[in-house]
Scaffold this active site. Structure first.
Site, short mmCIF file in Angstrom:
data_model
loop_
_atom_site.label_atom_id
_atom_site.label_comp_id
_atom_site.label_asym_id
_atom_site.label_seq_id
_atom_site.Cartn_x
_atom_site.Cartn_y
_atom_site.Cartn_z
N SER A 146 -94.45 -54.45 3.69
CA SER A 146 -93.99 -53.26 2.97
C SER A 146 -92.57 -52.88 3.40
O SER A 146 -91.94 -52.03 2.76
CB SER A 146 -94.95 -52.08 3.21
OG SER A 146 -95.14 -51.89 4.60
N LYS A 153 -101.28 -60.71 10.16
CA LYS A 153 -102.17 -60.28 9.06
C LYS A 153 -101.81 -61.09 7.82
O LYS A 153 -100.63 -61.34 7.55
CB LYS A 153 -101.99 -58.78 8.80
CG LYS A 153 -102.82 -58.29 7.60
CD LYS A 153 -102.91 -56.78 7.54
CE LYS A 153 -101.70 -56.08 6.97
NZ LYS A 153 -101.34 -56.50 5.60
N GLU A 172 -103.27 -61.74 3.53
CA GLU A 172 -104.05 -61.12 2.47
C GLU A 172 -104.97 -62.14 1.81
O GLU A 172 -104.54 -63.27 1.50
CB GLU A 172 -103.11 -60.53 1.40
CG GLU A 172 -102.19 -59.47 1.97
CD GLU A 172 -101.26 -58.87 0.92
OE1 GLU A 172 -101.36 -59.26 -0.28
OE2 GLU A 172 -100.43 -58.03 1.29
N GLU A 209 -107.90 -52.02 1.45
CA GLU A 209 -106.92 -51.19 0.72
C GLU A 209 -107.44 -50.87 -0.67
O GLU A 209 -107.89 -51.77 -1.41
CB GLU A 209 -105.57 -51.94 0.63
CG GLU A 209 -104.51 -51.12 -0.09
CD GLU A 209 -103.08 -51.63 0.11
OE1 GLU A 209 -102.90 -52.62 0.85
OE2 GLU A 209 -102.17 -51.04 -0.47
O1 KIV Z 1 -97.44 -54.09 4.48
C1 KIV Z 1 -98.13 -53.06 4.66
O2 KIV Z 1 -97.62 -51.95 4.87
C2 KIV Z 1 -99.57 -53.19 4.60
C3 KIV Z 1 -100.38 -51.93 4.63
C4 KIV Z 1 -100.38 -51.33 3.27
C5 KIV Z 1 -101.74 -52.14 5.15
O3 KIV Z 1 -100.08 -54.26 4.51
#
Ligand code: KIV
Length: 278
Positions: free
Chosen positions: A60, A127, A129, A196
């Site tokens: 993000s 992380k 997705e 989410e």
């Molecule tokens: O990139 C991000 O900020 C995220 C959050 C929305 C969990 O993956």
């Protein structure tokens, strides 16, 4: 918890360095934990001082710092730069870095290579997705000794495939698929899963069936932890999503400060006598 790795606080004992096992302890003992995104030195240090357990260097950053309209434009190099900035700035929070769009979808070896680079930049976990489709990547990263956080429900890197920003898992079949994906990620070795834009009841069900912690964003109160994009949490962005509570109005404060600064410069009130060298 190793005594040398913990510090007593008024709220009990807090680890000096948050590790993935502390999130598992939190779930097992019913303690809720907070995660925030962070991309730079001063925000990361503020969140560390506030006792935030987990800092997510999220992709993000593309939409909150770099001016893009989706996270699809955030590159792996961007992630390395911002992960390094956060890692150099804090000591206590667990630092999780996002694998950028295109850096893991191409296969397990690419996923491991990019995860290794994020760890070298200072991340302590990565992380990515998705569910079923990325299990080989999750297994390969875990096998390389790198902790993996999953991300299910609305997955921003799939915004076009999902038809926009939409709540996921409303229909029974979709909720069942989410449960299958969550269990498969856990089986593949993920240590936690972000949920989410998922209905509260579905998030509650997933939190119950999973042994590992869930971390909600727009997923209701039942999750073991919560995460927000910090500029939304602090009222710096103009995002007013249903699930966001603005805990401050930094945007308004900043506009006021900049306006006063401009007025004082134009009105010759700044710099004053105390702001100059003799
Ligand atoms: O990139 C991000 O900020 C995220 C959050 C929305 C969990 O993956």
């Amino acid at each position: 918890m190793n005594a040398s790795e913990s510090t007593p606080t008024s709220g009990g004992t807090r680890p000096a360095r948050v590790r993935t096992r502390h999130l598992q302890d939190a779930k097992d003992t019913g303690r809720r934990f907070a995660m925030l995104t962070a991309y730079d030195q001063f925000s990361a240090q503020a969140f560390e001082a506030a006792g935030i357990d987990v800092l997510l260097v999220g992709d993000s950053v593309g939409t909150t710092v770099l001016g893009y309209d989706s996270t699809l434009h955030t590159t792996h190099q961007d992630m390395l730069t911002f992960t390094g900035a956060v890692a150099r700035s804090v000591h206590r929070p667990l630092i999780v870095a996002d694998l950028a769009f295109g850096s893991y979808q191409t296969g397990p070896q690419d996923a491991v290579n990019h995860a290794v680079e994020l760890m070298r930049a200072g991340a302590q976990a990565v992380k990515l997705e998705g569910g079923e489709a990325i299990l080989p990547q999750v297994r390969a990263i875990v096998a390389a000794g790198i902790p993996v956080m999953g991300h299910l429900g609305f997955t921003p890197q799939s915004v076009h495939a999902l038809g926009g920003h939409r709540v996921q898992g409303r229909e029974h079949a979709a909720a069942d698929r989410l449960a299958d994906d969550a269990l498969a990620l856990q089986e593949a070795g993920a240590f936690a899963i972000v949920l989410e834009l998922v209905p509260s009841g579905v998030a509650e069900r997933l939190t119950e069936i999973l042994a590992i912690p869930t971390i909600g964003i727009g997923a209701g109160p039942a999750c073991d932890g919560q995460v927000l994009v910090w500029q939304d949490m602090a009222g710096l962005s103009d995002f007013h999503g249903t699930f966001v509570h603005r805990f401050a109005e930094l945007g308004a404060d900043l506009r006021r400060a900049a306006t006063t600064y401009r007025e004082d410069v134009e009105g010759r009130r700044y710099p004053g006598p105390g702001h100059a060298f003799s």
